[in-house]
Design a protein around this motif. Sequence first.
Motif, short mmCIF file in Angstrom:
data_model
loop_
_atom_site.label_atom_id
_atom_site.label_comp_id
_atom_site.label_asym_id
_atom_site.label_seq_id
_atom_site.Cartn_x
_atom_site.Cartn_y
_atom_site.Cartn_z
N GLN A 1 2.80 -1.77 8.66
CA GLN A 1 2.32 -2.64 7.58
C GLN A 1 1.77 -3.95 8.12
O GLN A 1 2.20 -5.04 7.74
CB GLN A 1 3.43 -2.90 6.57
CG GLN A 1 3.77 -1.70 5.72
CD GLN A 1 2.74 -1.44 4.63
OE1 GLN A 1 1.71 -2.08 4.56
NE2 GLN A 1 3.02 -0.47 3.77
N GLY A 2 0.84 -3.85 9.07
CA GLY A 2 0.21 -5.05 9.60
C GLY A 2 1.03 -5.75 10.66
O GLY A 2 0.86 -6.91 10.92
N LEU B 1 2.19 2.37 11.32
CA LEU B 1 1.27 1.24 11.32
C LEU B 1 1.97 -0.08 11.10
O LEU B 1 1.35 -1.14 11.15
CB LEU B 1 0.19 1.45 10.25
CG LEU B 1 -0.66 2.71 10.44
CD1 LEU B 1 -1.61 2.89 9.27
CD2 LEU B 1 -1.43 2.66 11.74
N SER C 1 0.83 -1.20 0.00
CA SER C 1 0.00 0.00 0.00
C SER C 1 0.87 1.25 0.00
O SER C 1 1.93 1.30 0.63
CB SER C 1 -0.91 0.01 1.24
OG SER C 1 -1.74 -1.12 1.26
N ASP D 1 -6.58 2.92 7.62
CA ASP D 1 -6.06 2.05 8.67
C ASP D 1 -5.80 2.83 9.96
O ASP D 1 -6.02 2.32 11.07
CB ASP D 1 -4.76 1.38 8.22
CG ASP D 1 -4.98 0.35 7.12
OD1 ASP D 1 -6.14 -0.06 6.94
OD2 ASP D 1 -4.01 -0.03 6.46
N VAL E 1 -2.21 0.86 17.44
CA VAL E 1 -1.64 0.72 16.09
C VAL E 1 -0.86 -0.57 15.93
O VAL E 1 -0.28 -0.82 14.88
CB VAL E 1 -0.74 1.93 15.74
CG1 VAL E 1 -1.53 3.21 15.72
CG2 VAL E 1 0.45 2.02 16.69
N GLU F 1 -2.78 5.51 1.15
CA GLU F 1 -3.82 4.48 1.23
C GLU F 1 -3.96 3.90 2.64
O GLU F 1 -4.90 3.17 2.92
CB GLU F 1 -3.52 3.35 0.24
CG GLU F 1 -3.67 3.77 -1.21
CD GLU F 1 -3.23 2.67 -2.18
OE1 GLU F 1 -3.82 2.60 -3.27
OE2 GLU F 1 -2.31 1.91 -1.83
N LEU F 2 -3.03 4.27 3.54
CA LEU F 2 -3.07 3.75 4.90
C LEU F 2 -3.84 4.65 5.86
O LEU F 2 -3.98 4.32 7.03
CB LEU F 2 -1.64 3.56 5.43
CG LEU F 2 -0.80 2.50 4.72
CD1 LEU F 2 0.62 2.49 5.27
CD2 LEU F 2 -1.43 1.13 4.87
N ARG G 1 -9.11 3.19 11.64
CA ARG G 1 -9.52 1.98 12.36
C ARG G 1 -8.74 1.82 13.67
O ARG G 1 -9.28 1.36 14.67
CB ARG G 1 -9.33 0.76 11.45
CG ARG G 1 -10.40 0.65 10.37
CD ARG G 1 -10.27 -0.64 9.59
NE ARG G 1 -9.18 -0.59 8.64
CZ ARG G 1 -9.31 -0.12 7.39
NH1 ARG G 1 -10.49 0.33 6.98
NH2 ARG G 1 -8.28 -0.12 6.56
N ALA G 2 -7.46 2.22 13.65
CA ALA G 2 -6.69 2.22 14.89
C ALA G 2 -7.28 3.20 15.89
O ALA G 2 -7.30 2.96 17.10
CB ALA G 2 -5.22 2.56 14.61
#
Length: 303
Positions: free
Chosen positions: A209-210, A207, A25, A33, A150, A29-30, A36-37
């Motif tokens: 990246q997951g 973040l 991403s 995310d 996060v 585009e994050l 959501r955090a």
Amino acid sequence: MMQSPLPVAAAVAANHCEMLRARRSSPAELVPDLGRAGERLASSLGEQLAEFFGEEEPTIRCSGAETTTSATYARLTAPLAAHSLLGLGATKHRVLISIDARIVLAELDRTFGGTGDIDDDDLPAALPKSAELLARKIEQKLVDAFTAAVGGDCALRNVGGNSRYSLLSPFPEGEDLAVLTLEVDRGDRTPWTIRFETDVEGLPVLLSQGGKGARGVARQPASPLDKPFADVPLPVEAQLVDMNIPLSRLAALAPGMVIPVAVARSVPLRIGDAVIARGTVGEMDDRIALQITQTLVSGKEQQ
């Protein structure tokens, strides 16, 4: 005579795993995310902030994450706020936490018997020292909760703070930023705001990246001053006397006997079998004390 075309080897179909085929991403585009955090943060933060609100748990709502510029954010933020600037690991990226100063001032007012009603007209030019101390405690709660929200894989360290955004200048003018906004509602007044701001390019690091960690990003080494390491108890021993006594004398020990001892000039301080420092014995507040004269750092004696 017709020539036949030269034979061509059939191409072997690539068979990559999903991890290699997945497109990484872009930073912009994050932003969802981050939102959501923020939802996860809002659901857990009320309980953690209750101790600053007379044990009354406030309602925390996440207004989502959006992109803006540093110039626009300067107009968005409250006229007076507790700003805490954090470094993101060993990178150049920064995270700014901005707490509406009315939160801090209202709680101080209630502590001293006031109503806690703070209007914009009542705001001082700068936060008093008592308000700054309270703001630092609230900010630490926010940092811990935000790190967990996060993914717990980012290392945030304090690099500065100021009650005036214009004096802090945390980001270059015109830089693209991602802003996460939370509303703190006590039910009896206009909601207050807490904002988390970072440069968009730093989102992959923030973040992680997951939770896998951003590729190629240098990570902050663990420090013994940071949690959870700072709270780990270690048994430390100061060896005041080191002496040899014949077995025959030990066998003859009886109450009332006096064994002369000499305290060494340099008393070793140990953790297990490792000597971490040396010092001289003295007295402080009617108790025996050890004044450190040497420390063992990276295998070398430091005086």
